[in-house]
Write a protein that holds these residues in place. Sequence first.
Motif, mmCIF file in Angstrom:
data_model
loop_
_atom_site.group_PDB
_atom_site.id
_atom_site.type_symbol
_atom_site.label_atom_id
_atom_site.label_comp_id
_atom_site.label_asym_id
_atom_site.label_seq_id
_atom_site.Cartn_x
_atom_site.Cartn_y
_atom_site.Cartn_z
ATOM 1 N N LYS A 75 0.854 -1.184 0.000
ATOM 2 C CA LYS A 75 0.000 0.000 0.000
ATOM 3 C C LYS A 75 0.891 1.235 0.000
ATOM 4 C CE LYS A 75 -3.610 2.430 2.564
ATOM 5 N NZ LYS A 75 -4.465 2.443 3.763
ATOM 6 N N PRO A 76 0.648 2.187 -0.906
ATOM 7 C CA PRO A 76 1.502 3.382 -0.952
ATOM 8 C C PRO A 76 1.525 4.095 0.401
ATOM 9 C CG PRO A 76 0.051 3.293 -2.858
ATOM 10 C CD PRO A 76 -0.406 2.212 -1.933
ATOM 11 N N VAL A 77 2.693 4.583 0.734
ATOM 12 C CA VAL A 77 2.820 5.351 1.973
ATOM 13 C C VAL A 77 2.072 6.668 1.790
ATOM 14 C CG1 VAL A 77 4.429 6.493 3.537
ATOM 15 C CG2 VAL A 77 5.056 4.324 2.462
ATOM 16 N N ALA A 78 1.161 6.973 2.715
ATOM 17 C CA ALA A 78 0.358 8.191 2.634
ATOM 18 C C ALA A 78 0.651 9.090 3.828
ATOM 19 C CB ALA A 78 -1.128 7.849 2.577
ATOM 20 N N PHE A 79 0.474 10.395 3.606
ATOM 21 C CA PHE A 79 0.722 11.380 4.651
ATOM 22 C C PHE A 79 -0.518 12.248 4.815
ATOM 23 C CE2 PHE A 79 4.746 10.234 2.761
ATOM 24 C CZ PHE A 79 5.560 10.019 3.867
ATOM 25 N N HIS A 80 -0.847 12.558 6.036
ATOM 26 C CA HIS A 80 -1.938 13.480 6.327
ATOM 27 C C HIS A 80 -1.349 14.889 6.401
ATOM 28 C CE1 HIS A 80 -4.995 10.439 7.140
ATOM 29 N NE2 HIS A 80 -4.033 9.736 7.707
ATOM 30 N N LEU A 81 -1.806 15.760 5.482
ATOM 31 C CA LEU A 81 -1.227 17.093 5.323
ATOM 32 C C LEU A 81 -2.329 18.148 5.357
ATOM 33 C CD1 LEU A 81 1.059 16.168 2.294
ATOM 34 C CD2 LEU A 81 1.775 16.320 4.696
ATOM 35 N N ARG A 82 -1.911 19.377 5.640
ATOM 36 C CA ARG A 82 -2.886 20.474 5.663
ATOM 37 C C ARG A 82 -2.211 21.784 5.263
ATOM 38 N NH1 ARG A 82 -4.597 24.065 9.768
ATOM 39 N NH2 ARG A 82 -3.319 22.976 11.315
ATOM 40 N N VAL A 83 -2.807 22.431 4.245
ATOM 41 C CA VAL A 83 -2.488 23.816 3.940
ATOM 42 C C VAL A 83 -3.685 24.657 4.377
ATOM 43 C CG1 VAL A 83 -1.997 25.494 2.134
ATOM 44 C CG2 VAL A 83 -0.954 23.239 2.038
ATOM 45 N N GLN A 84 -4.830 24.350 3.799
ATOM 46 C CA GLN A 84 -6.089 24.944 4.238
ATOM 47 C C GLN A 84 -6.952 23.822 4.825
ATOM 48 O OE1 GLN A 84 -7.189 26.618 0.475
ATOM 49 N NE2 GLN A 84 -5.831 28.381 0.701
ATOM 50 N N ASP A 85 -7.507 22.980 3.947
ATOM 51 C CA ASP A 85 -8.258 21.816 4.409
ATOM 52 C C ASP A 85 -7.323 20.608 4.458
ATOM 53 O OD1 ASP A 85 -10.652 23.288 4.456
ATOM 54 O OD2 ASP A 85 -10.908 22.982 2.299
ATOM 55 N N PRO A 86 -7.555 19.697 5.412
ATOM 56 C CA PRO A 86 -6.694 18.512 5.509
ATOM 57 C C PRO A 86 -6.901 17.560 4.337
ATOM 58 C CG PRO A 86 -8.505 18.375 7.069
ATOM 59 C CD PRO A 86 -8.568 19.747 6.483
ATOM 60 N N VAL A 87 -5.815 16.906 3.884
ATOM 61 C CA VAL A 87 -5.873 15.917 2.817
ATOM 62 C C VAL A 87 -4.983 14.739 3.201
ATOM 63 C CG1 VAL A 87 -6.248 17.675 1.031
ATOM 64 C CG2 VAL A 87 -3.937 16.882 1.515
ATOM 65 N N GLU A 88 -5.244 13.609 2.583
ATOM 66 C CA GLU A 88 -4.354 12.454 2.694
ATOM 67 C C GLU A 88 -3.730 12.241 1.328
ATOM 68 O OE1 GLU A 88 -4.395 7.675 3.874
ATOM 69 O OE2 GLU A 88 -6.235 8.857 3.915
ATOM 70 N N HIS A 89 -2.416 12.259 1.259
ATOM 71 C CA HIS A 89 -1.738 12.194 -0.032
ATOM 72 C C HIS A 89 -0.633 11.145 -0.003
ATOM 73 C CE1 HIS A 89 -0.604 13.836 -3.991
ATOM 74 N NE2 HIS A 89 0.614 13.445 -3.644
ATOM 75 N N ALA A 90 -0.655 10.272 -1.010
ATOM 76 C CA ALA A 90 0.401 9.275 -1.207
ATOM 77 C C ALA A 90 1.182 9.653 -2.456
ATOM 78 C CB ALA A 90 -0.201 7.885 -1.371
ATOM 79 N N PRO A 91 2.491 9.811 -2.367
ATOM 80 C CA PRO A 91 3.279 10.180 -3.552
ATOM 81 C C PRO A 91 3.072 9.179 -4.679
ATOM 82 C CG PRO A 91 4.615 10.305 -1.569
ATOM 83 C CD PRO A 91 3.329 9.645 -1.176
ATOM 84 N N ARG A 92 2.858 9.713 -5.892
ATOM 85 C CA ARG A 92 2.649 8.832 -7.037
ATOM 86 C C ARG A 92 3.597 9.129 -8.190
ATOM 87 N NH1 ARG A 92 -0.314 11.102 -11.200
ATOM 88 N NH2 ARG A 92 -1.355 13.104 -10.777
ATOM 89 N N GLY A 93 4.389 10.209 -8.074
ATOM 90 C CA GLY A 93 5.311 10.540 -9.149
ATOM 91 C C GLY A 93 6.747 10.309 -8.731
ATOM 92 N N THR A 94 7.645 10.746 -9.566
ATOM 93 C CA THR A 94 9.074 10.689 -9.215
ATOM 94 C C THR A 94 9.475 12.012 -8.593
ATOM 95 O OG1 THR A 94 9.711 11.460 -11.418
ATOM 96 C CG2 THR A 94 9.540 9.084 -11.083
ATOM 97 N N HIS A 95 10.510 11.976 -7.778
ATOM 98 C CA HIS A 95 10.866 13.204 -7.088
ATOM 99 C C HIS A 95 12.354 13.252 -6.766
ATOM 100 C CE1 HIS A 95 9.753 10.210 -3.977
ATOM 101 N NE2 HIS A 95 10.833 10.666 -3.383
ATOM 102 N N THR A 96 12.845 14.485 -6.604
ATOM 103 C CA THR A 96 14.213 14.738 -6.167
ATOM 104 C C THR A 96 14.157 15.768 -5.054
ATOM 105 O OG1 THR A 96 15.051 14.359 -8.410
ATOM 106 C CG2 THR A 96 16.503 15.521 -6.860
ATOM 107 N N VAL A 97 14.760 15.446 -3.909
ATOM 108 C CA VAL A 97 14.700 16.331 -2.747
ATOM 109 C C VAL A 97 16.116 16.724 -2.343
ATOM 110 C CG1 VAL A 97 13.988 16.559 -0.338
ATOM 111 C CG2 VAL A 97 12.567 15.251 -1.941
ATOM 112 N N THR A 98 16.360 18.043 -2.215
ATOM 113 C CA THR A 98 17.628 18.553 -1.686
ATOM 114 C C THR A 98 17.310 19.418 -0.476
ATOM 115 O OG1 THR A 98 17.649 20.594 -2.999
ATOM 116 C CG2 THR A 98 18.538 18.601 -4.040
ATOM 117 N N ASP A 99 18.339 20.004 0.105
ATOM 118 C CA ASP A 99 18.138 20.813 1.299
ATOM 119 C C ASP A 99 17.259 22.033 1.045
ATOM 120 O OD1 ASP A 99 19.608 19.104 2.830
ATOM 121 O OD2 ASP A 99 21.471 20.271 2.693
ATOM 122 N N ASP A 100 17.326 22.606 -0.160
ATOM 123 C CA ASP A 100 16.561 23.828 -0.399
ATOM 124 C C ASP A 100 15.641 23.780 -1.614
ATOM 125 O OD1 ASP A 100 18.531 23.806 -2.281
ATOM 126 O OD2 ASP A 100 19.345 25.784 -1.803
#
Length: 639
Positions: free
Chosen positions: A491-516
């Motif tokens: 099962k994809p790892v999902a995260f409960h997030l909120r900017v305005q309304d809360p959402v549950e989001h599981a990453p589905r694309g490719t990504h690159t993360v650096t410090d900034d």
Amino acid sequence: MFDTVLVANRGEIAVRVIRTLRALGVRSVAVFSDADADARHVREADTAVRIGPAPATESYLSVERILDAASRTGAQAVHPGYGFLAENAAFARACEEAGVVFIGPPASAISLMGDKIRAKETVQAAGVPVVPGGRDPELADAARALGAPVLLKPSAGGGGKGMRLVRDLGALEEEIAAARREARASFGDDTLLVERWIDRPRHIEIQVLADGHGNVIHLGERECSLQRRHQKVVEEAPSVLLDEKTRAAMGEAAVQAARSCGYRGAGTVEFIVPGGDPSSYYFMEMNTRLQVEHPVTELVTGLDLVEWQLRVAAGEPLSFGQEDVRLTGHAVEARICAEDPSRGFLPSGGTVLKLREPQGDGVRTDSGLSEGTEVGSLYDPMLSKVIAYGPDRATALRRLRAALAETVTLGVQTNAGFLRRLLAHPAVVAGELDTGLVEREVEGLLAGDVPEEVYEAAAAVRLSGLTPVADGSWTDPFSVPSGWRLGGTPKPVAFHLRVQDPVEHAPRGTHTVTDDHVSVTLDGVRHTFHRAADWLGRDGDAWHVRDHDPVAASLTGAGAGGADSLTAPMPGTVTVVKVAVGDEVTAGQSLLVVEAMKMEHVISAPHAGTVTELDVTPGTTVAMDQVLAVIAPHEEAAE
């Protein structure tokens, strides 16, 4: 020229004045409150003096402390910037009595033009047309005689503070009371005047420059019609509305207004102009100081207005006349403010975690920010200004939109993205402006729903932080963020997030993360964001993506503190409390007033009910989303 000048201000204007002092070889003295001990203007000055605690009344507005700082550092002159004491006649007189040159007009001119009622009478006598209106103490009668709509204005100040547009005279008394409160808080004087409101007007101002030898000239106009809540947000020079004949006539009217009060130094005469008839212009007021928007005039004239303020104050005559002034090219300025467009432009605050300010060919940024700056609720919300110049208006607009897209201020919500969209609006591009345009079009200029790629990027950052537990050559499979399950489909790892309304989001694309930075690819499209802690930014917009705990939210009810709770919409200070515990209230009834950055926000009852909790009193400092009161609904309201 002076050897040492004290800058009696803070933020971007202090930094900007210090820049010119450095170029002229003049020693600069900064002053700071406890809130600004590590501020950029303090670091950039040659020396700095603490003048008191954070509240402006005990620091930046203290004449005694500023003059003491001037005496201790040997400053021969004081530059007031704008805001605070810049248009305070008592301060100008105190400087003179202390033997310190006030870099501005004589106290008599400040006093005269600072009283908008006397100012109108004075310039009218000099032949300058004025807007019909009335004054205290017959304010309400004058408003009714003029007929709706009317504009209430503080006599002692400007900048939109305390101004109220009244379209329904049935609400006149309440609007007058609110305008008085804001005027008293901003300027220490609650005297008001009222003027006839001109629908769809344009706001055009003329920059004047006068020396102590009888020379008074104007440096052309600035178009300041893009406003929200009577506050300018974008300014440009020159105006597309004026032809050479009208420009010359308005310029001469401004010169006569300056002469009528014995002006000296740089100042601005503001006019209201019916969009359909530019030749019918009316004097509104004169600002006896440097204006926020002065950079656009500097760029199209090639003059440094701060330098000429200094030279005039030092006794030099102007070295050029009206015939030497040339307006070349076009310049546009956007004001970056600590406010959240998605929350009705309420003031924001926080720590600047990441800062990128555009510079380069045709782009200038005047700023008081640096990474680590704490933006609080005590001072004006303007943080910086981005100004673009080009050979024509279209080039200047294009460069400014690009510069705003490059602007990054993570940790504090700003209006940069909103301004970028405003500058792309067809009416703005066409130059079809009026002071109500922003308010009419505001909904279409907001960022709208949070894009999926924002949640994707935020989830990617969190996913990258899930580090497998390893012991030598062996890795615990249960700690690998793969979604693996015993005897089942991953099962994809999902995260409960909120900017305005809360959402549950599981990453589905490719990504690159650096410090900034973080980049994500969704459906073949790559999206790149600036990042700092829980903040993401792109094209001038920023999102604070927080973790959301659905269990905790279910226990506290809907929203922060529950559906019956009234919460602070912004960090600020409670100034008015109209109810007590046990009071019965009606839906929409005004209960509290919270003030931040000289702006009032009324807290109203969400439904009819009884006040069961009241956690604040006048003077209480509150954080954003802090519970202020609880209204237990009546039975019918609950249903």
